[in-house]
Design a protein around this motif. Structure first.
Motif, short mmCIF file in Angstrom:
data_model
loop_
_atom_site.label_atom_id
_atom_site.label_comp_id
_atom_site.label_asym_id
_atom_site.label_seq_id
_atom_site.Cartn_x
_atom_site.Cartn_y
_atom_site.Cartn_z
N ASP A 128 0.82 -1.21 0.00
CA ASP A 128 0.00 0.00 0.00
C ASP A 128 0.86 1.26 0.00
N LEU A 129 2.11 1.14 0.40
CA LEU A 129 3.00 2.29 0.53
C LEU A 129 4.07 2.36 -0.55
N VAL A 130 4.27 1.25 -1.28
CA VAL A 130 5.41 1.14 -2.20
C VAL A 130 4.93 0.63 -3.55
N ALA A 131 5.44 1.22 -4.62
CA ALA A 131 5.12 0.74 -5.97
C ALA A 131 5.72 -0.65 -6.19
N LYS A 132 5.05 -1.48 -6.96
CA LYS A 132 5.51 -2.86 -7.17
C LYS A 132 6.96 -2.97 -7.65
N PRO A 133 7.41 -2.11 -8.60
CA PRO A 133 8.80 -2.25 -9.04
C PRO A 133 9.83 -1.99 -7.94
N LEU A 134 9.40 -1.36 -6.84
CA LEU A 134 10.33 -1.03 -5.76
C LEU A 134 10.22 -1.99 -4.57
N LEU A 135 9.46 -3.07 -4.71
CA LEU A 135 9.26 -3.96 -3.57
C LEU A 135 10.55 -4.64 -3.13
N HIS A 136 11.38 -5.10 -4.08
CA HIS A 136 12.65 -5.71 -3.69
C HIS A 136 13.49 -4.71 -2.91
N GLN A 137 13.55 -3.48 -3.40
CA GLN A 137 14.33 -2.44 -2.72
C GLN A 137 13.77 -2.15 -1.33
N ALA A 138 12.44 -1.99 -1.25
CA ALA A 138 11.81 -1.69 0.04
C ALA A 138 12.00 -2.82 1.03
N ASN A 139 11.82 -4.07 0.58
CA ASN A 139 12.03 -5.20 1.46
C ASN A 139 13.49 -5.33 1.87
N GLY A 140 14.40 -4.99 0.95
CA GLY A 140 15.82 -5.00 1.30
C GLY A 140 16.13 -3.99 2.39
N HIS A 141 15.57 -2.78 2.27
CA HIS A 141 15.77 -1.77 3.31
C HIS A 141 15.17 -2.22 4.64
N GLN A 142 14.00 -2.84 4.57
CA GLN A 142 13.38 -3.33 5.80
C GLN A 142 14.24 -4.42 6.46
N GLN A 143 14.75 -5.34 5.64
CA GLN A 143 15.63 -6.38 6.17
C GLN A 143 16.89 -5.78 6.76
N ALA A 144 17.44 -4.75 6.10
CA ALA A 144 18.69 -4.14 6.57
C ALA A 144 18.49 -3.47 7.92
N ILE A 145 17.44 -2.65 8.05
CA ILE A 145 17.24 -1.93 9.31
C ILE A 145 16.84 -2.89 10.42
N THR A 146 16.10 -3.94 10.08
CA THR A 146 15.76 -4.95 11.08
C THR A 146 17.02 -5.64 11.57
N THR A 147 17.91 -5.95 10.65
CA THR A 147 19.16 -6.62 11.01
C THR A 147 20.04 -5.72 11.86
N ILE A 148 20.13 -4.44 11.49
CA ILE A 148 20.95 -3.52 12.27
C ILE A 148 20.48 -3.48 13.72
N GLY A 149 19.17 -3.39 13.90
CA GLY A 149 18.65 -3.32 15.26
C GLY A 149 18.62 -4.66 15.96
#
Length: 415
Positions: free
Chosen positions: A132-153
């Motif tokens: 709902d917040l991210v365009a489909k072509p950017l889902l890999h990028q958005a999920n990558g950012h989510q995985q990265a920040i989750t991992t950092i914390g």
């Protein structure tokens, strides 16, 4: 026109979600390091330690299906911040009990189950709200950012902080987690009020359609996933993999402290060092998938995890153990980016919460059994044994699943 259709870049709403995820992940990382340290101060029995771990993941088996129906029925962001408010209260109670010295294994297990129940709702809603917040072509990028920040914390910043705080006082890491939940909930509550993003999941007919009965809603999700060969196969494979992950991981605290003689800060640093691999996976996962393709990236991740699991149990020292955990973190994050994005791209938005809930129930529901099995294996054969046993099981199941994955994913890309 929806926001996801209009925005060619990651939106401010997405970044607010990202910040909330990062803040709560730091507290969760401290909690993750502190819980086993607290457990081993109460008991050295691997079977009892495994009970606490099993209780954490039991809600995925018992509550995932109704949670998915709730996510498709009510506002997803509101469910997220309300779940985190409850988690803040629960972790605050753990802090008070730890400070008073009244913590016991049954109390830890009950608290772990309650926190896990909130996590089921939060995690399902977070994955369902992202399209709902991210365009489909950017889902890999958005999920990558989510995985990265989750991992950092969760793995990089939180565990060493949790280990150091635990060494200073058993209640401190749990207090930090309670504060992080409260701050994250405040961010998400402001996101729920920012703009008019009407929830698409009230009914397949549209936002104003009457929601189906809970039993019917759950059955819709079950039917949809059962009829999709690729996602069904990935869910079953995830179930085996997470069972094996818990089978091995439940003995990690004992392997690190009893066999490799790490203290509490050292254990936290071990987890943080291992998290470097997960962080790289979050940052580099989307480019890797774009270069290799989803299927090769997925298969590479699965094969690598089989090898590293066997190696972890044979680690002669903390450096080798940390390096192998880092490799495992990288390829596990790569798997997550591919599979989460596939679900978000394939499943209709109005069904995403329910299909996710079935997927996660199949994928995470066996984790309590994996934790208990790992405790029994460690108790019977020693703390080095669970990871090699888990690696062998993963290898056998991968050999069975590869032909189905290859055919199903090639069929998907050829459409």
């Amino acid at each position: 026109m929806t926001q996801s259709e209009a925005a060619p870049h990651l939106s401010p709403a997405y970044w607010r979600l990202w910040w909330a995820t990062g803040i709560s992940s730091v507290g969760d990382g401290a909690f993750t390091a502190a819980v086993p340290l607290l457990a081993v101060t109460v008991t050295q029995d691997a079977r009892l330690v495994s009970v606490v771990s099993a209780a954490t993941f039991l809600p995925w088996l018992l509550l995932s299906l109704p949670a998915g129906a709730l996510v498709d029925r009510y506002d997803r962001v509101a469910l997220m911040w309300r779940a985190q408010v409850i988690q803040a209260v629960l972790v605050g109670a753990v802090a008070l009990l730890a400070a008073s010295g009244r913590i016991e294994v049954p109390v830890l297990a009950v608290m772990a189950f309650a926190l896990g129940a909130c996590t089921v709702v939060f995690s399902n809603a977070a994955q369902a709200v992202l399209p709902d917040l991210v365009a489909k072509p950017l889902l890999h990028q958005a999920n990558g950012h989510q995985q990265a920040i989750t991992t950092i914390g969760l793995q990089f910043a939180g565990p060493p902080v949790g280990g150091l705080l635990f060494a200073a006082g058993a209640a401190l890491p749990f207090g930090l987690d309670a504060v992080s939940f409260a701050l994250s909930a405040a961010l998400l509550a402001s996101l729920a009020r920012s703009g008019d993003r009407r929830h698409p999941g009230r009914g397949v007919e549209g936002h104003d359609a009457a929601p189906p009965p809970m039993r019917t809603a759950i059955a819709d999700g079950l039917r949809w996933l059962a009829g999709h060969r690729l996602l069904r196969t990935l869910a079953l494979l995830l179930g085996v993999n997470t069972f094996c992950w818990q089978l091995g991981n439940v003995s990690l605290i004992l392997l690190a402290t009893q066999e490799l003689h790490l203290d509490a800060p050292g254990y936290g640093l071990l987890l943080a060092g291992a998290a470097a691999g997960s962080l790289l996976g979050g940052l580099l996962g989307a480019p890797v998938v774009a270069r290799l393709g989803a299927l090769p990236a997925l298969l590479a991740a699965l094969v690598t995890n089989v090898v590293t699991f066997v190696g972890i149990g044979l680690s002669p020292n903390a450096i080798v153990l940390g390096a192998l955990l880092a490799v495992t973190g990288f390829v596990t994050t790569l798997w997550n980016i591919v599979t989460v994005s596939l679900r978000q791209q394939i499943v209709p938005s109005a069904l995403l919460g329910r299909v996710n809930s079935v997927y996660r129930m199949l994928g995470w529901g066996l984790m309590p059994l994996g934790a208990l099995a790992g405790g029994m294996v460690a108790h019977t054969f020693g703390v080095h044994a669970p990871y090699p046993v888990a690696g062998a099981l993963r290898g056998i199941c991968l050999v069975v699943a590869v032909p189905v994955l290859v055919q199903a994913m090639r069929g998907l890309t050829s459409r």
